[in-house]
Scaffold this motif. Structure first.
Motif, PDB file in Angstrom:
ATOM      1  N   VAL A 184      70.449   1.610 124.042  1.00 31.17           N
ATOM      2  CA  VAL A 184      70.578   0.303 124.685  1.00 31.17           C
ATOM      3  C   VAL A 184      70.883  -0.893 123.891  1.00 31.17           C
ATOM      4  O   VAL A 184      70.556  -0.719 122.607  1.00 31.17           O
ATOM      5  CB  VAL A 184      69.111   0.100 125.501  1.00 31.17           C
ATOM      6  CG1 VAL A 184      68.986   1.384 126.607  1.00 31.17           C
ATOM      7  CG2 VAL A 184      67.980   0.150 124.654  1.00 31.17           C
ATOM      8  N   PRO A 185      70.819  -2.040 124.290  1.00 35.19           N
ATOM      9  CA  PRO A 185      71.204  -3.143 123.383  1.00 35.19           C
ATOM     10  C   PRO A 185      69.839  -3.481 122.513  1.00 35.19           C
ATOM     11  O   PRO A 185      68.754  -3.125 123.018  1.00 35.19           O
ATOM     12  CB  PRO A 185      71.419  -4.342 124.488  1.00 35.19           C
ATOM     13  CG  PRO A 185      71.966  -3.626 125.539  1.00 35.19           C
ATOM     14  CD  PRO A 185      71.308  -2.407 125.696  1.00 35.19           C
ATOM     15  N   GLY A 186      69.876  -4.225 121.592  1.00 33.43           N
ATOM     16  CA  GLY A 186      68.972  -4.465 120.561  1.00 33.43           C
ATOM     17  C   GLY A 186      67.842  -5.313 121.276  1.00 33.43           C
ATOM     18  O   GLY A 186      68.268  -6.160 122.011  1.00 33.43           O
ATOM     19  N   GLY A 187      66.646  -4.961 121.035  1.00 39.57           N
ATOM     20  CA  GLY A 187      65.536  -5.818 121.753  1.00 39.57           C
ATOM     21  C   GLY A 187      64.963  -5.084 123.039  1.00 39.57           C
ATOM     22  O   GLY A 187      64.081  -5.493 123.726  1.00 39.57           O
ATOM     23  N   GLN A 188      65.802  -3.799 123.339  1.00 37.76           N
ATOM     24  CA  GLN A 188      65.431  -3.460 124.678  1.00 37.76           C
ATOM     25  C   GLN A 188      64.984  -1.877 124.849  1.00 37.76           C
ATOM     26  O   GLN A 188      64.841  -1.393 125.833  1.00 37.76           O
ATOM     27  CB  GLN A 188      66.854  -3.570 125.736  1.00 37.76           C
ATOM     28  CG  GLN A 188      67.333  -4.829 125.900  1.00 37.76           C
ATOM     29  CD  GLN A 188      68.596  -5.001 126.821  1.00 37.76           C
ATOM     30  OE1 GLN A 188      68.762  -4.004 127.522  1.00 37.76           O
ATOM     31  NE2 GLN A 188      69.071  -6.075 126.857  1.00 37.76           N
ATOM     32  N   ALA A 189      64.728  -1.553 123.611  1.00 37.41           N
ATOM     33  CA  ALA A 189      64.129  -0.014 123.631  1.00 37.41           C
ATOM     34  C   ALA A 189      62.813   0.243 124.491  1.00 37.41           C
ATOM     35  O   ALA A 189      62.775   1.059 125.329  1.00 37.41           O
ATOM     36  CB  ALA A 189      63.987   0.258 122.243  1.00 37.41           C
ATOM     37  N   LEU A 190      61.879  -0.590 124.171  1.00 39.32           N
ATOM     38  CA  LEU A 190      60.641  -0.524 124.946  1.00 39.32           C
ATOM     39  C   LEU A 190      60.611  -0.742 126.586  1.00 39.32           C
ATOM     40  O   LEU A 190      60.439   0.113 127.213  1.00 39.32           O
ATOM     41  CB  LEU A 190      59.490  -1.375 124.363  1.00 39.32           C
ATOM     42  CG  LEU A 190      58.330  -1.472 125.101  1.00 39.32           C
ATOM     43  CD1 LEU A 190      57.578   0.187 124.885  1.00 39.32           C
ATOM     44  CD2 LEU A 190      57.252  -2.011 124.433  1.00 39.32           C
ATOM     45  N   SER A 191      61.586  -1.948 126.657  1.00 36.13           N
ATOM     46  CA  SER A 191      61.444  -1.942 128.430  1.00 36.13           C
ATOM     47  C   SER A 191      62.328  -0.809 129.119  1.00 36.13           C
ATOM     48  O   SER A 191      62.182  -0.570 129.979  1.00 36.13           O
ATOM     49  CB  SER A 191      62.145  -3.274 128.455  1.00 36.13           C
ATOM     50  OG  SER A 191      63.553  -3.532 128.154  1.00 36.13           O
ATOM     51  N   ALA A 192      63.446  -0.351 128.399  1.00 37.53           N
ATOM     52  CA  ALA A 192      64.210   0.556 128.551  1.00 37.53           C
ATOM     53  C   ALA A 192      63.450   2.037 129.081  1.00 37.53           C
ATOM     54  O   ALA A 192      63.655   2.902 129.849  1.00 37.53           O
ATOM     55  CB  ALA A 192      65.741   0.672 128.025  1.00 37.53           C
TER      56      ALA A 192
END
Length: 262
Positions: A184-192
């Motif tokens: 996923v795009p940068g900064g979205q690992a946790l939410s995804a």
């Protein structure tokens, strides 16, 4: 200060390594907290799935070289052996617990940190992720299940190459190797990762968990024996080697390692 944070919301347990200033290193206190949280998740009917991540800009940079240097100076090899066993208990719990575990990886996932992710059932990573298994680079046999988990993921020859050459594996290469479930795009690992876990929790969860049990029987049946027999012996021997001591000192002194092969 706690080394981790823990929260359960909508059936999803989120466990975060919480020392971002030092890239979330793994030490005994952290391992104890992780094992406590994972055990709670395993036993609690409230928890449907687990997300494991790191606070700040990295997942985990692995072991703390300052700790290693202190134990070497004091010739406290038993403490090093103990730390390796604590990490292995966490790795084994992630891999063998019934509940599904989703790793949320951003930034560095190095050494034991990489193996926390590899032990998980799924890895959701963003484009900042950097995986590495630099054990032999510091004169140490791969630990925290590295060789076993990598062999299952990419095959024996590629796993050995990764553990000997110690490359930094960035997002696209990790995805190409099949290490990632989702990129996923940068900064979205946790939410995804949380969204992925929620999807699991709302699906036929018992069937998913039984599929994990089948996978463990097929591919990980001897994992515990490997961790606490083969790996304990080989890692313990290299903890006591001249190359390991020299590599730790060279790392902290920011100079090139002078290996002796001993």
């Amino acid at each position: 200060m706690n080394k981790t944070t823990f929260e359960v919301k909508n059936g999803i347990a989120v466990i975060l390594l919480n020392d971002p200033d030092h890239l979330n290193p793994l030490d005994q206190a952290t391992d104890i907290e992780l094992l406590k949280h994972l055990t709670y998740c395993e036993q609690s009917p409230e928890v449907k799935a687990v997300v494991l991540g790191g606070a700040g800009n990295s997942f985990s940079a692995g072991g703390d070289m300052r700790f290693f240097k202190k134990q070497l100076d004091e010739k406290n090899y038993a403490r090093l052996d103990e730390l390796a066993k604590h990490v292995n208990r966490v790795i084994l719990k992630i891999r063998t617990m019934k509940k599904l575990v989703v790793a949320a990886v951003q930034g560095y996932a190095v050494g034991g940190g990489a193996n926390l992710a590899l032990a998980s059932d799924f890895i959701v990573a963003d484009y900042s992720c950097k995986f590495s298994e630099p054990f032999t680079k510091i004169g140490l046999a791969p630990d925290a299940g590295a060789m076993y988990l990598l062999t299952r993921a990419v095959g024996a020859k590629k796993a050995l190459q990764i553990c000997i050459e110690c490359p930094v594996i960035r997002a696209d290469e990790a995805n190409k190797l099949g290490l990632l479930t989702q990129l996923v795009p940068g900064g979205q690992a946790l939410s995804a990762a949380v969204a992925f876990a929620e999807k699991l929790a709302n699906g036929p969860l018992l069937a998913y968990e039984m599929a994990k049990e089948q996978t463990n029987r097929i591919s990980y049946a001897d994992f515990e024996d490997y961790l606490f027999s083969t790996e304990t012996g080989t890692v313990g021997r290299t903890f006591r080697s001249a190359d390991y001591r020299e590599a730790v000192i060279a790392f902290l002194e920011k100079r090139k390692v002078r290996y002796s092969g001993r």
